[in-house]
Motif scaffolding. Sequence first.
Motif, PDB file in Angstrom:
ATOM      1  N   ASP A 136       0.839  -1.190   0.000  1.00  0.00           N
ATOM      2  CA  ASP A 136       0.000   0.000   0.000  1.00  0.00           C
ATOM      3  C   ASP A 136       0.882   1.251   0.000  1.00  0.00           C
ATOM      4  O   ASP A 136       1.856   1.335   0.762  1.00  0.00           O
ATOM      5  CB  ASP A 136      -0.900  -0.009   1.234  1.00  0.00           C
ATOM      6  CG  ASP A 136      -1.899   1.125   1.217  1.00  0.00           C
ATOM      7  OD1 ASP A 136      -1.490   2.268   1.507  1.00  0.00           O
ATOM      8  OD2 ASP A 136      -3.079   0.860   0.912  1.00  0.00           O
ATOM      9  N   PHE A 137       0.534   2.216  -0.830  1.00  0.00           N
ATOM     10  CA  PHE A 137       1.359   3.413  -0.950  1.00  0.00           C
ATOM     11  C   PHE A 137       1.485   4.170   0.363  1.00  0.00           C
ATOM     12  O   PHE A 137       2.496   4.826   0.621  1.00  0.00           O
ATOM     13  CB  PHE A 137       0.828   4.331  -2.065  1.00  0.00           C
ATOM     14  CG  PHE A 137      -0.400   5.118  -1.696  1.00  0.00           C
ATOM     15  CD1 PHE A 137      -0.291   6.408  -1.203  1.00  0.00           C
ATOM     16  CD2 PHE A 137      -1.667   4.566  -1.853  1.00  0.00           C
ATOM     17  CE1 PHE A 137      -1.420   7.137  -0.865  1.00  0.00           C
ATOM     18  CE2 PHE A 137      -2.805   5.288  -1.521  1.00  0.00           C
ATOM     19  CZ  PHE A 137      -2.679   6.581  -1.024  1.00  0.00           C
ATOM     20  N   ARG A 138       0.473   4.079   1.226  1.00  0.00           N
ATOM     21  CA  ARG A 138       0.544   4.780   2.513  1.00  0.00           C
ATOM     22  C   ARG A 138       1.625   4.194   3.404  1.00  0.00           C
ATOM     23  O   ARG A 138       2.323   4.921   4.121  1.00  0.00           O
ATOM     24  CB  ARG A 138      -0.811   4.755   3.203  1.00  0.00           C
ATOM     25  CG  ARG A 138      -1.841   5.623   2.466  1.00  0.00           C
ATOM     26  CD  ARG A 138      -3.215   5.339   2.941  1.00  0.00           C
ATOM     27  NE  ARG A 138      -3.600   4.016   2.429  1.00  0.00           N
ATOM     28  CZ  ARG A 138      -4.831   3.672   2.116  1.00  0.00           C
ATOM     29  NH1 ARG A 138      -5.815   4.517   2.304  1.00  0.00           N
ATOM     30  NH2 ARG A 138      -5.096   2.479   1.643  1.00  0.00           N
ATOM     31  N   ASP A 167       5.006   6.147   4.745  1.00  0.00           N
ATOM     32  CA  ASP A 167       5.467   6.121   6.143  1.00  0.00           C
ATOM     33  C   ASP A 167       6.944   5.733   6.220  1.00  0.00           C
ATOM     34  O   ASP A 167       7.705   6.308   7.002  1.00  0.00           O
ATOM     35  CB  ASP A 167       4.625   5.153   6.968  1.00  0.00           C
ATOM     36  CG  ASP A 167       3.223   5.663   7.237  1.00  0.00           C
ATOM     37  OD1 ASP A 167       2.980   6.890   7.095  1.00  0.00           O
ATOM     38  OD2 ASP A 167       2.357   4.834   7.594  1.00  0.00           O
ATOM     39  N   ILE A 168       7.349   4.779   5.414  1.00  0.00           N
ATOM     40  CA  ILE A 168       8.757   4.366   5.384  1.00  0.00           C
ATOM     41  C   ILE A 168       9.624   5.518   4.885  1.00  0.00           C
ATOM     42  O   ILE A 168      10.668   5.817   5.482  1.00  0.00           O
ATOM     43  CB  ILE A 168       8.946   3.112   4.494  1.00  0.00           C
ATOM     44  CG1 ILE A 168       8.272   1.901   5.141  1.00  0.00           C
ATOM     45  CG2 ILE A 168      10.429   2.838   4.243  1.00  0.00           C
ATOM     46  CD1 ILE A 168       8.140   0.694   4.236  1.00  0.00           C
ATOM     47  N   LEU A 169       9.202   6.175   3.826  1.00  0.00           N
ATOM     48  CA  LEU A 169       9.980   7.284   3.277  1.00  0.00           C
ATOM     49  C   LEU A 169      10.096   8.434   4.272  1.00  0.00           C
ATOM     50  O   LEU A 169      11.159   9.064   4.383  1.00  0.00           O
ATOM     51  CB  LEU A 169       9.363   7.760   1.960  1.00  0.00           C
ATOM     52  CG  LEU A 169       9.445   6.762   0.805  1.00  0.00           C
ATOM     53  CD1 LEU A 169       8.683   7.291  -0.406  1.00  0.00           C
ATOM     54  CD2 LEU A 169      10.887   6.446   0.450  1.00  0.00           C
ATOM     55  N   ILE A 202      16.037   1.411   9.842  1.00  0.00           N
ATOM     56  CA  ILE A 202      15.917   0.036   9.360  1.00  0.00           C
ATOM     57  C   ILE A 202      14.844  -0.702  10.152  1.00  0.00           C
ATOM     58  O   ILE A 202      14.066  -1.482   9.598  1.00  0.00           O
ATOM     59  CB  ILE A 202      17.277  -0.697   9.421  1.00  0.00           C
ATOM     60  CG1 ILE A 202      18.284  -0.023   8.476  1.00  0.00           C
ATOM     61  CG2 ILE A 202      17.123  -2.173   9.114  1.00  0.00           C
ATOM     62  CD1 ILE A 202      17.853   0.036   7.020  1.00  0.00           C
ATOM     63  N   GLU A 203      14.758  -0.447  11.442  1.00  0.00           N
ATOM     64  CA  GLU A 203      13.718  -1.070  12.265  1.00  0.00           C
ATOM     65  C   GLU A 203      12.329  -0.659  11.776  1.00  0.00           C
ATOM     66  O   GLU A 203      11.417  -1.483  11.668  1.00  0.00           O
ATOM     67  CB  GLU A 203      13.895  -0.688  13.733  1.00  0.00           C
ATOM     68  CG  GLU A 203      12.917  -1.383  14.643  1.00  0.00           C
ATOM     69  CD  GLU A 203      13.164  -1.076  16.114  1.00  0.00           C
ATOM     70  OE1 GLU A 203      12.198  -1.192  16.880  1.00  0.00           O
ATOM     71  OE2 GLU A 203      14.300  -0.730  16.482  1.00  0.00           O
ATOM     72  N   VAL A 204      12.169   0.627  11.454  1.00  0.00           N
ATOM     73  CA  VAL A 204      10.897   1.107  10.919  1.00  0.00           C
ATOM     74  C   VAL A 204      10.596   0.403   9.596  1.00  0.00           C
ATOM     75  O   VAL A 204       9.459  -0.039   9.362  1.00  0.00           O
ATOM     76  CB  VAL A 204      10.919   2.641  10.727  1.00  0.00           C
ATOM     77  CG1 VAL A 204       9.724   3.119   9.919  1.00  0.00           C
ATOM     78  CG2 VAL A 204      10.970   3.350  12.072  1.00  0.00           C
ATOM     79  N   PHE A 224      14.212  -1.808  -0.496  1.00  0.00           N
ATOM     80  CA  PHE A 224      14.492  -0.530  -1.138  1.00  0.00           C
ATOM     81  C   PHE A 224      14.349  -0.617  -2.648  1.00  0.00           C
ATOM     82  O   PHE A 224      13.901   0.335  -3.284  1.00  0.00           O
ATOM     83  CB  PHE A 224      15.867  -0.005  -0.740  1.00  0.00           C
ATOM     84  CG  PHE A 224      15.885   0.614   0.626  1.00  0.00           C
ATOM     85  CD1 PHE A 224      15.011   1.636   0.969  1.00  0.00           C
ATOM     86  CD2 PHE A 224      16.779   0.174   1.580  1.00  0.00           C
ATOM     87  CE1 PHE A 224      15.020   2.210   2.229  1.00  0.00           C
ATOM     88  CE2 PHE A 224      16.800   0.738   2.845  1.00  0.00           C
ATOM     89  CZ  PHE A 224      15.919   1.755   3.179  1.00  0.00           C
ATOM     90  N   ALA A 225      14.700  -1.750  -3.239  1.00  0.00           N
ATOM     91  CA  ALA A 225      14.500  -1.924  -4.684  1.00  0.00           C
ATOM     92  C   ALA A 225      13.015  -1.847  -5.020  1.00  0.00           C
ATOM     93  O   ALA A 225      12.618  -1.239  -6.016  1.00  0.00           O
ATOM     94  CB  ALA A 225      15.098  -3.247  -5.152  1.00  0.00           C
ATOM     95  N   PHE A 226      12.178  -2.441  -4.183  1.00  0.00           N
ATOM     96  CA  PHE A 226      10.723  -2.370  -4.385  1.00  0.00           C
ATOM     97  C   PHE A 226      10.252  -0.923  -4.265  1.00  0.00           C
ATOM     98  O   PHE A 226       9.505  -0.431  -5.115  1.00  0.00           O
ATOM     99  CB  PHE A 226      10.003  -3.245  -3.365  1.00  0.00           C
ATOM    100  CG  PHE A 226       8.508  -3.164  -3.476  1.00  0.00           C
ATOM    101  CD1 PHE A 226       7.820  -4.002  -4.343  1.00  0.00           C
ATOM    102  CD2 PHE A 226       7.783  -2.233  -2.743  1.00  0.00           C
ATOM    103  CE1 PHE A 226       6.437  -3.912  -4.465  1.00  0.00           C
ATOM    104  CE2 PHE A 226       6.409  -2.136  -2.854  1.00  0.00           C
ATOM    105  CZ  PHE A 226       5.733  -2.984  -3.718  1.00  0.00           C
TER     106      PHE A 226
END
Length: 78
Positions: free
Chosen positions: A14-16, A20-22, A36-38, A63-65
Amino acid sequence: SIELGGEQYEVRTDFRAILDILRAMADPELNEEDRIEVLFDIFFLDAEEIPQEYLQEAIDKAFAFIDCGISRGKTKPG
């Protein structure tokens, strides 16, 4: 899902979740370990099941994804 060591690990697409990761990756208050934990907490549904020896591969594939398979630092011939 992402394959690590011949096993499939389900991921959130999901883009959301990706946003959040970004946000976490750009957060100056988080150190690299926290970021990295996040990533693992949000992206992988069962992150705790990933064997230690595949953690770096998991990070790379996550990260590739997120980057839509675009390699960083490489330019396409024009």
